[in-house]
Design a protein around this motif. Sequence first.
Motif, PDB file in Angstrom:
ATOM      1  N   THR A 195      42.212  38.047  81.656  1.00 42.80           N
ATOM      2  CA  THR A 195      40.888  38.210  81.040  1.00 42.80           C
ATOM      3  C   THR A 195      40.391  39.632  81.218  1.00 42.80           C
ATOM      4  OG1 THR A 195      40.379  35.888  81.491  1.00 42.80           O
ATOM      5  CG2 THR A 195      38.527  37.349  81.006  1.00 42.80           C
TER       6      THR A 195
ATOM      7  N   THR B 116      39.631  42.359  78.203  1.00 43.15           N
ATOM      8  CA  THR B 116      38.284  42.920  78.056  1.00 43.15           C
ATOM      9  C   THR B 116      38.318  44.438  78.020  1.00 43.15           C
ATOM     10  OG1 THR B 116      37.330  41.011  79.207  1.00 43.15           O
ATOM     11  CG2 THR B 116      35.976  43.000  79.066  1.00 43.15           C
TER      12      THR B 116
ATOM     13  N   GLN C 128      29.288  43.462  81.780  1.00 43.84           N
ATOM     14  CA  GLN C 128      29.981  42.768  80.693  1.00 43.84           C
ATOM     15  C   GLN C 128      31.334  42.247  81.159  1.00 43.84           C
ATOM     16  OE1 GLN C 128      30.601  45.013  77.063  1.00 43.84           O
ATOM     17  NE2 GLN C 128      32.245  43.624  76.401  1.00 43.84           N
TER      18      GLN C 128
ATOM     19  N   ALA D 154      30.683  39.292  83.266  1.00 45.43           N
ATOM     20  CA  ALA D 154      30.228  38.145  82.461  1.00 45.43           C
ATOM     21  C   ALA D 154      31.391  37.516  81.692  1.00 45.43           C
ATOM     22  CB  ALA D 154      29.133  38.592  81.500  1.00 45.43           C
ATOM     23  N   ASP D 155      32.262  38.349  81.108  1.00 48.51           N
ATOM     24  CA  ASP D 155      33.409  37.816  80.369  1.00 48.51           C
ATOM     25  C   ASP D 155      34.344  37.051  81.304  1.00 48.51           C
ATOM     26  OD1 ASP D 155      32.380  38.970  78.133  1.00 48.51           O
ATOM     27  OD2 ASP D 155      33.829  40.616  78.011  1.00 48.51           O
TER      28      ASP D 155
ATOM     29  N   ARG E 281      33.525  35.626  84.181  1.00 48.67           N
ATOM     30  CA  ARG E 281      32.862  34.397  84.632  1.00 48.67           C
ATOM     31  C   ARG E 281      32.929  33.319  83.549  1.00 48.67           C
ATOM     32  NH1 ARG E 281      28.824  32.593  88.266  1.00 48.67           N
ATOM     33  NH2 ARG E 281      28.848  30.336  88.013  1.00 48.67           N
ATOM     34  N   ALA E 282      32.743  33.718  82.288  1.00 48.20           N
ATOM     35  CA  ALA E 282      32.800  32.744  81.187  1.00 48.20           C
ATOM     36  C   ALA E 282      34.188  32.122  81.080  1.00 48.20           C
ATOM     37  CB  ALA E 282      32.410  33.420  79.877  1.00 48.20           C
TER      38      ALA E 282
ATOM     39  N   ASP F 256      34.687  29.752  84.098  1.00 48.50           N
ATOM     40  CA  ASP F 256      33.909  28.517  83.944  1.00 48.50           C
ATOM     41  C   ASP F 256      34.545  27.588  82.920  1.00 48.50           C
ATOM     42  OD1 ASP F 256      32.072  29.293  85.822  1.00 48.50           O
ATOM     43  OD2 ASP F 256      30.601  30.055  84.386  1.00 48.50           O
ATOM     44  N   ARG F 257      35.115  28.171  81.879  1.00 47.59           N
ATOM     45  CA  ARG F 257      35.690  27.369  80.805  1.00 47.59           C
ATOM     46  C   ARG F 257      36.940  26.613  81.255  1.00 47.59           C
ATOM     47  NH1 ARG F 257      35.792  31.187  77.443  1.00 47.59           N
ATOM     48  NH2 ARG F 257      37.938  31.896  77.804  1.00 47.59           N
TER      49      ARG F 257
END
Length: 496
Positions: free
Chosen positions: A119, A123, A138, A141-142, A144-145, A148-149
Amino acid sequence: MEPVLIVLIVVVLPLVMTTLFKTVYIIREANAAIVERFGRYTRTLNPGLNFVIPLIDRLRFRVDLREQVMAVPQQQVVTQDNRHIDIDIAVFYQVSDARAATYGVTSYVQAIEQLTIATMRRTIDGMDIERALTSREQITADLRAALDRDTARWGIRVHRVECKVDALPTYIQDSTPKQVRADHFRVPVAPAHGNGAATGSPQPLVRSGMVPGHRPLRQDDPRRIGRYRLTAVLGQGGMGTVYLGQSPGQRMVALKVIRSELAEDSTFRKRFAREIEAASLVGGFHTASVVDADPLGDPPWLATEYIPGPSLHEVLSQQGALPPRTLHTLAVGVAEALERIHARGIVHRDLKPSNVIISSAGPRIIDFGIARALDSTGLTSTNYVIGTQGFLAPEQLTGASITHAADLYAFGMVLCHAAGAAPLPVGESLESALSLLPSRFAGVITRCLDHDPSHRPTATEVLELLSRNDPSTGDWLPLPVRTMVDLYNPPAISAP
């Protein structure tokens, strides 16, 4: 005292007390344990006093339910403008579902690391140095998303992610090689023979330009075979060693070099020549095309197209059973490859997960080492069974004539493994395991596993049956598997 009573006191009583003692398990606070009965999940033990029946039940794993912190080894990544930056990442997580953490993935720690690296790399690939240094929020955040997914299905809850981004000093930037990214990859131990595939227990991430499954050349490894310069070891098996080679035109090949003691056997050379002929006849976009070969060389060798990606065996070992969408594309791709192989009059005879490569473009079948043409004279000894136990059709075990149907039986077993219905636990029948298959595949796989070869479908019939339940379009690989595949494809850096 009666002799019988003495025996009861001296022998039976200690056994009974030992058995009773082993039924009691005390699970510490903030921990859990998984109980299996005959290889299947039974229940999860919570902290406190628990009772487990010995010889029937066993504790599979103990899981720590406290918050953990994982510091991903520092990653050196290249930005869009060919500048190098260092990234330090810490992931704070906690096991929320002990059962999912045990069965959802082989190693959730390893899966989190791989997902984090892939990831982060995706990014930053589209950022220049200035944006990368000012976009820590950013990047975090990317990441973490993405965590989480995917971590929820592994039974993991991510609490927070910390990220630190630093630029390397200019003098280090200028001295860093520009040929490949200096990413950090997990390198499996003792890779099996294959074309970009490897198996084995993963080791900690290392700071290296090598990708997974690649081992640096050792002192006794050749540096050149034919016109190909060797750069790494892809794997080693009974026949010899598979190297990553580079042609004068900078094209990558998987180069199989036969062991010297086997090369002295004229019968083996004939068998190797037959492998080259079989692989050359097949080709196509679901197998590894033959690029070059010299069966009469010293040593004999075969160069095929290099397919970057893990084997299906490695994917299943790390990620567990595949979801239906992925299973469908895998089944169609392998069936299409078998259709082409069989159309050339070839029987593969050793189809198994380690001989299927998962690439970005789809599954590929490799290794025609024991393939044979239906009209050829066998080179194997009488009563000698070749193939891999667990994927051999009944006729291969009994010495009956081998037809294309043998590959369809192996195809059914490969899908059983990919769907999580195999390998079978001790004492469980194949029929009961088939009930675990997704409904859209159960009928096809059941027909492929018929003991009568004449009742099995052809590869073309399998394609027709599967096309009736074609799922929606989209990426055929779930993100954790896509991450594994991406790690085999480090993007090259253009010259400045």
